[in-house]
Design an enzyme around this catalytic site. Sequence first.
Site, PDB file in Angstrom:
ATOM      1  CG  ASP A  15      -6.129   0.852   8.474  1.00 41.10           C
ATOM      2  OD1 ASP A  15      -7.064   0.972   9.524  1.00 41.10           O
ATOM      3  OD2 ASP A  15      -5.281   0.070   8.095  1.00 41.10           O
ATOM      4  NE  ARG A  96       3.262  -0.442  -0.077  1.00 35.26           N
ATOM      5  CZ  ARG A  96       1.920  -0.497  -0.506  1.00 35.26           C
ATOM      6  NH1 ARG A  96       1.392  -0.092  -1.665  1.00 35.26           N
ATOM      7  NH2 ARG A  96       1.100  -1.225   0.217  1.00 35.26           N
ATOM      8  CG  ASP A 125       3.662  -2.679   2.170  1.00 32.01           C
ATOM      9  OD1 ASP A 125       4.463  -3.006   1.309  1.00 32.01           O
ATOM     10  OD2 ASP A 125       2.530  -3.097   2.281  1.00 32.01           O
ATOM     11  CB  SER A 177      -4.559  -7.315   4.533  1.00 31.20           C
ATOM     12  OG  SER A 177      -3.706  -6.443   4.156  1.00 31.20           O
TER      13      SER A 177
HETATM   14  N1  ARG Z   1       3.845  -9.730   1.516  1.00 29.99           N
HETATM   15  C1  ARG Z   1       3.920  -8.737   0.540  1.00 29.99           C
HETATM   16  C2  ARG Z   1       4.897  -7.841   0.556  1.00 29.99           C
HETATM   17  O1  ARG Z   1       5.621  -7.484   1.599  1.00 29.99           O
HETATM   18  C3  ARG Z   1       2.625  -8.224   0.177  1.00 29.99           C
HETATM   19  C4  ARG Z   1       2.524  -6.907   1.257  1.00 29.99           C
HETATM   20  C5  ARG Z   1       0.902  -6.568   0.826  1.00 29.99           C
HETATM   21  N2  ARG Z   1       0.558  -5.350   1.763  1.00 29.99           N
HETATM   22  C6  ARG Z   1      -0.703  -5.403   2.270  1.00 29.99           C
HETATM   23  N3  ARG Z   1      -0.721  -4.312   2.769  1.00 29.99           N
HETATM   24  N4  ARG Z   1      -1.562  -6.231   2.161  1.00 29.99           N
HETATM   25  O2  ARG Z   1       5.314  -7.377  -0.707  1.00 29.99           O
END
Ligand code: ARG
Length: 411
Positions: A15, A96, A125, A177
């Site tokens: 990506d 983040r 994110d 993921s």
């Molecule tokens: N659902 C979790 C959160 O919002 C994990 C996100 C993980 N991100 C990813 N790109 N797999 O904090």
Amino acid sequence: MAKDICVLAYSGGLDTSVCVRWLMDEMGLDVVCVVGEVGQEHEGLEQIRQRALEVGAMDCIVADMRETFANEYLTRALAANSMFENKYPLVSALSRPLISQYLVEVAHKYGAKYVAHGCTGKGNDQVRFENSIRALDPELEIIAPVRVWEMRTRDDEMEWAAAHGVKVPTTKKRPYSIDDNMWGRAIECGVLEDLMNRPPEDIYTMTTDPNKTPDEPTEVTISFEAGVPVAIDGEKVTMQEAVEKMNKIAGEQGYGRIDMVENRMVGVKSRECYEAPGALALIEAHRALEDVCLEREVLRYKRHIEQDWAVNVYNGQWFSPLKHAMDAFISTTQQCVTGDVRIRLWHCALMVTGRQSEFSLYDYGLATYDAADTFDRDAAKGFIDLTGLSLRTWASNRRKQGKTDGLELNI
Ligand code: ARG
């Protein structure tokens, strides 16, 4: 004329590699990549940096963010015992805003007009990156290529990459993921999208298969000073070392797996699997110490604030004034959270088996039923009379009205 510059959060995957070239070719920008080391599993940071340059980035900065992550982010998350929806210790939500701080600083250094990230339009994110970047510099413009380009699937991206001469990372297609850092790992998508599918054993890398955990338990004592772990079994540690050590110790015992359906900000319920052995062990131990060191009303109030803190941070509000104010409250509560907690890990479970503190509010004389009892039981009668007076007055009046409010058992 020199091109405008865009700073991109780069991971080395497909990506973000396609993002680099897309920003160059479609947007006519020069791209500076930022790769953050936050304690995630990776193939080698130099290799990732080279890939960014090969794809066409004008520069790629690799930043070791681990110490700042541990000291500025994880200490606060631990002080707040942060667990979103009572289960998820905010692994990705914590990294983040930190990565955003770097993006913004690099943008300033390069005089960049744009900042970009590789998040999709469906997750949390993107919100965290964009809120954090805006809080740090409201003037920077944000680009989210994955949210706007036409490509939908991995194959679309591979095709585009080939057509644009982008060497596709050789990393094989991952069925999930995954996002990870030293606070834990988040695994989603693939077979996990069917809520009845048991998480396959191979999604986990930090925690031992429950069938293979050791025959013997592990006992470990964690020492805290003002809410921060400072020693493990008497050996001094930094926050980063505490997290890394506890990941290993608790992970070996198979402790720290989470399988949940969580409520994303965008209104979607999603199945998420996590492993966070160190984070969960430290939070359990920290809570146990608070149980003895915090005054009752402070403890009650704090447990409530903790929920709000977690929701706030989950929602990308790390740099918000509310989060800042909550931190101030939480931080005052931590001044007496100093002492030792012993935990026992065995067969995927954790038990707190001991706690001691010079600030302990546990008073043996008041608590004991033995001869050493110092509690004034005569005071109990007046206490009950007065705290129960309102209820008694109500009950008398109801009887006078001939009402029993359905409370009789009719036996
Ligand atoms: N659902 C979790 C959160 O919002 C994990 C996100 C993980 N991100 C990813 N790109 N797999 O904090």
